[in-house]
Design an enzyme around this catalytic site. Sequence first.
Site, PDB file in Angstrom:
ATOM      1  N   LYS A 127       0.842  -1.186   0.000  1.00 30.77           N
ATOM      2  CA  LYS A 127       0.000   0.000   0.000  1.00 30.77           C
ATOM      3  C   LYS A 127       0.884   1.247   0.000  1.00 30.77           C
ATOM      4  O   LYS A 127       1.865   1.317   0.732  1.00 30.77           O
ATOM      5  CB  LYS A 127      -0.901   0.010   1.232  1.00 30.77           C
ATOM      6  CG  LYS A 127      -1.670   1.312   1.437  1.00 30.77           C
ATOM      7  CD  LYS A 127      -2.592   1.209   2.634  1.00 30.77           C
ATOM      8  CE  LYS A 127      -3.188   2.549   3.008  1.00 30.77           C
ATOM      9  NZ  LYS A 127      -4.156   2.441   4.132  1.00 30.77           N
ATOM     10  N   LYS A 175       0.786   5.293   0.751  1.00 33.37           N
ATOM     11  CA  LYS A 175       0.059   6.440   1.292  1.00 33.37           C
ATOM     12  C   LYS A 175       0.235   7.609   0.325  1.00 33.37           C
ATOM     13  O   LYS A 175       1.329   8.140   0.153  1.00 33.37           O
ATOM     14  CB  LYS A 175       0.603   6.808   2.673  1.00 33.37           C
ATOM     15  CG  LYS A 175      -0.004   8.084   3.265  1.00 33.37           C
ATOM     16  CD  LYS A 175      -1.472   7.929   3.577  1.00 33.37           C
ATOM     17  CE  LYS A 175      -1.695   7.187   4.849  1.00 33.37           C
ATOM     18  NZ  LYS A 175      -3.137   7.130   5.224  1.00 33.37           N
ATOM     19  N   ASP A 211      -3.804   5.158  -1.381  1.00 37.37           N
ATOM     20  CA  ASP A 211      -4.682   5.874  -0.447  1.00 37.37           C
ATOM     21  C   ASP A 211      -4.379   7.365  -0.474  1.00 37.37           C
ATOM     22  O   ASP A 211      -3.502   7.844   0.246  1.00 37.37           O
ATOM     23  CB  ASP A 211      -4.470   5.321   0.972  1.00 37.37           C
ATOM     24  CG  ASP A 211      -5.243   6.094   2.020  1.00 37.37           C
ATOM     25  OD1 ASP A 211      -6.157   6.859   1.652  1.00 37.37           O
ATOM     26  OD2 ASP A 211      -4.937   5.937   3.217  1.00 37.37           O
ATOM     27  N   PRO A 212      -5.114   8.160  -1.271  1.00 35.73           N
ATOM     28  CA  PRO A 212      -4.903   9.613  -1.295  1.00 35.73           C
ATOM     29  C   PRO A 212      -5.571  10.372  -0.146  1.00 35.73           C
ATOM     30  O   PRO A 212      -5.562  11.607  -0.134  1.00 35.73           O
ATOM     31  CB  PRO A 212      -5.520  10.035  -2.636  1.00 35.73           C
ATOM     32  CG  PRO A 212      -5.691   8.792  -3.425  1.00 35.73           C
ATOM     33  CD  PRO A 212      -5.945   7.724  -2.401  1.00 35.73           C
ATOM     34  N   ASN A 213      -6.164   9.655   0.803  1.00 34.97           N
ATOM     35  CA  ASN A 213      -6.795  10.285   1.970  1.00 34.97           C
ATOM     36  C   ASN A 213      -7.779  11.382   1.601  1.00 34.97           C
ATOM     37  O   ASN A 213      -7.788  12.478   2.187  1.00 34.97           O
ATOM     38  CB  ASN A 213      -5.744  10.824   2.933  1.00 34.97           C
ATOM     39  CG  ASN A 213      -5.274   9.786   3.939  1.00 34.97           C
ATOM     40  OD1 ASN A 213      -4.093   9.749   4.268  1.00 34.97           O
ATOM     41  ND2 ASN A 213      -6.166   8.930   4.430  1.00 34.97           N
ATOM     42  N   GLU A 259      -8.256   3.402  -1.967  1.00 32.24           N
ATOM     43  CA  GLU A 259      -8.764   3.787  -0.654  1.00 32.24           C
ATOM     44  C   GLU A 259      -9.028   5.293  -0.556  1.00 32.24           C
ATOM     45  O   GLU A 259      -8.114   6.096  -0.728  1.00 32.24           O
ATOM     46  CB  GLU A 259      -7.769   3.364   0.433  1.00 32.24           C
ATOM     47  CG  GLU A 259      -8.226   3.701   1.841  1.00 32.24           C
ATOM     48  CD  GLU A 259      -7.222   3.288   2.895  1.00 32.24           C
ATOM     49  OE1 GLU A 259      -7.305   3.809   4.016  1.00 32.24           O
ATOM     50  OE2 GLU A 259      -6.354   2.454   2.595  1.00 32.24           O
ATOM     51  N   ASN A 300     -11.657   4.125   5.256  1.00 34.56           N
ATOM     52  CA  ASN A 300     -11.682   4.272   6.704  1.00 34.56           C
ATOM     53  C   ASN A 300     -11.964   5.729   7.055  1.00 34.56           C
ATOM     54  O   ASN A 300     -11.744   6.168   8.173  1.00 34.56           O
ATOM     55  CB  ASN A 300     -10.369   3.824   7.352  1.00 34.56           C
ATOM     56  CG  ASN A 300      -9.273   4.868   7.245  1.00 34.56           C
ATOM     57  OD1 ASN A 300      -8.774   5.128   6.156  1.00 34.56           O
ATOM     58  ND2 ASN A 300      -8.891   5.455   8.359  1.00 34.56           N
ATOM     59  N   ASP A 315     -11.081  -0.670  12.418  1.00 36.63           N
ATOM     60  CA  ASP A 315     -10.012  -0.314  13.350  1.00 36.63           C
ATOM     61  C   ASP A 315     -10.639  -0.373  14.731  1.00 36.63           C
ATOM     62  O   ASP A 315     -11.561   0.384  15.026  1.00 36.63           O
ATOM     63  CB  ASP A 315      -9.475   1.090  13.057  1.00 36.63           C
ATOM     64  CG  ASP A 315      -8.260   1.459  13.903  1.00 36.63           C
ATOM     65  OD1 ASP A 315      -8.236   1.093  15.096  1.00 36.63           O
ATOM     66  OD2 ASP A 315      -7.361   2.141  13.376  1.00 36.63           O
ATOM     67  N   HIS A 366      -7.511  -0.985   9.153  1.00 36.45           N
ATOM     68  CA  HIS A 366      -6.709   0.226   9.104  1.00 36.45           C
ATOM     69  C   HIS A 366      -5.698   0.190  10.253  1.00 36.45           C
ATOM     70  O   HIS A 366      -5.849  -0.558  11.207  1.00 36.45           O
ATOM     71  CB  HIS A 366      -7.662   1.422   9.240  1.00 36.45           C
ATOM     72  CG  HIS A 366      -7.019   2.700   9.649  1.00 36.45           C
ATOM     73  ND1 HIS A 366      -6.965   3.121  10.975  1.00 36.45           N
ATOM     74  CD2 HIS A 366      -6.434   3.670   8.934  1.00 36.45           C
ATOM     75  CE1 HIS A 366      -6.378   4.294  11.038  1.00 36.45           C
ATOM     76  NE2 HIS A 366      -6.036   4.654   9.821  1.00 36.45           N
ATOM     77  N   ASN A 375      -2.574   2.760  12.542  1.00 36.49           N
ATOM     78  CA  ASN A 375      -1.818   3.995  12.719  1.00 36.49           C
ATOM     79  C   ASN A 375      -0.536   3.674  13.475  1.00 36.49           C
ATOM     80  O   ASN A 375      -0.251   2.508  13.744  1.00 36.49           O
ATOM     81  CB  ASN A 375      -2.655   5.072  13.422  1.00 36.49           C
ATOM     82  CG  ASN A 375      -3.290   4.573  14.712  1.00 36.49           C
ATOM     83  OD1 ASN A 375      -2.744   3.721  15.399  1.00 36.49           O
ATOM     84  ND2 ASN A 375      -4.459   5.102  15.021  1.00 36.49           N
ATOM     85  N   HIS A 401       1.448   0.174  10.470  1.00 31.31           N
ATOM     86  CA  HIS A 401       2.604   1.070  10.529  1.00 31.31           C
ATOM     87  C   HIS A 401       3.758   0.447  11.318  1.00 31.31           C
ATOM     88  O   HIS A 401       4.818   1.055  11.438  1.00 31.31           O
ATOM     89  CB  HIS A 401       2.227   2.375  11.256  1.00 31.31           C
ATOM     90  CG  HIS A 401       1.341   3.291  10.483  1.00 31.31           C
ATOM     91  ND1 HIS A 401       1.560   4.650  10.435  1.00 31.31           N
ATOM     92  CD2 HIS A 401       0.229   3.087   9.753  1.00 31.31           C
ATOM     93  CE1 HIS A 401       0.607   5.230   9.720  1.00 31.31           C
ATOM     94  NE2 HIS A 401      -0.206   4.293   9.293  1.00 31.31           N
TER      95      HIS A 401
END
Length: 427
Positions: A195, A197, A226-228, A251, A274, A298, A325, A327, A354
């Site tokens: 993945k 980020k 995942d471009p948030n 994502e 998420n 999560d 998910h 962190n 992470h």
Amino acid sequence: MRITDLISTQIAIGDPPLLNAAGLHAPYALRIIVEVVTDQGFVGLSEIPGSDRTYKAMEELKPHLIGMDVFQFNAIKNLIREKLGGVEDSRGETPWDQRLLVHLFSAIEVACLDCIGKKLNKPVVDLLGGRSREKVPFSAYLFYKYEGAGGDLGFEVDHDQSGWLKARQEEALSPKQIVSQARAMCEEFGFQSIKLKGGVKPPEEEYECILALREEFGPNVPLRLDPNALWSLKTATKYGKKLEGLLEYFEDPVRGQEEMGQLAKRINIPLATNMCTTSFEDIPQSIALESERIILSDHHFWGGLRACIELNRICHTLGRGFSMHSNSHVGISMAAMVHLGAAVPHLDYALDTHYPWQVDEVIKGGKIKIENGFVDVLEGPGLGVELDRDQLQRLHQQFLNSGLKERNDEIEMKKVDPQWEFKLQRW
């Protein structure tokens, strides 16, 4: 078995200068280690994201939780709602969830389950329904980053390191550097999916990174981006079409259920989230809009391990994929994730973590091993981990020395680029 004490300890763990849609990680990530002490001598552990707000709320709850039965989860949840239900409690617009009540209950629930497991001499996975699998798969989690290792090393690199320890310190801002990071991480931990980020570079550059990863790792290694939620619907449609056939899932490319639902009709890539579907109350609208095909649970943000078991069954019933998910965290949260990942009946994708980015650890025996991309279900009662008291004290002092009170990636980014500002949509 009743609660006689609740001990919350704020810690800071070294975190490299990782980039994301909200800015830049500080040199330390904040966590709170929670210990539930019982009248039968069992002590249960949990770990949650740290902020002064969360710590003060936990301290406020402490006298009310004393005397509660660790088996009575409904009563504990009702107590938390009664005492703190009036607080403003929204997810927020950052990539990480900022709700308070679900954090607090998840912390108490995990620690109580750890106590119960220790009393019954059973692992937490058995309290969640038993093992659906013996090993839990995890995915490599790549970041654009500046040079540096975080913590005491700050932005300096120890050039005597090799392998992943060296790679986690090096700059990664180009496709070539991201591929190098991925290669080192996969060689160290054996990850079988990857993945990235995103939300950091212009979409064309992130697309080029995905192409470079596909060329390096071939068609049999699933890729995720995942471009948030930082891309517009137009941009996500344009690049989503180009990414068809390249991604296992996409994502949160856009913000909110409505735009996710529109994007899902325009491109042929499963959408995961998420950020837009983050509570049970969100699920009916998610189904109506068909806003995503995969929900990334999560336990910190969905209200505990048992809630995530319930979510897993709902996802399967409604034809939605399920994964997790992550962190920045240490071994207590990692252990909880492993027990949950082993218990859920339907695990459709390898979990995020992470964990390789953090060198600091608070459990005895050092970091939990990831081998061939999997973590074995932890043996032993409860979570199967014990606190290293010396490390706990060291990391608490590190917290005190850091001066940090909450996570704020925008402030950290402004130290590098004073003109930088967080935007809900950047491209």
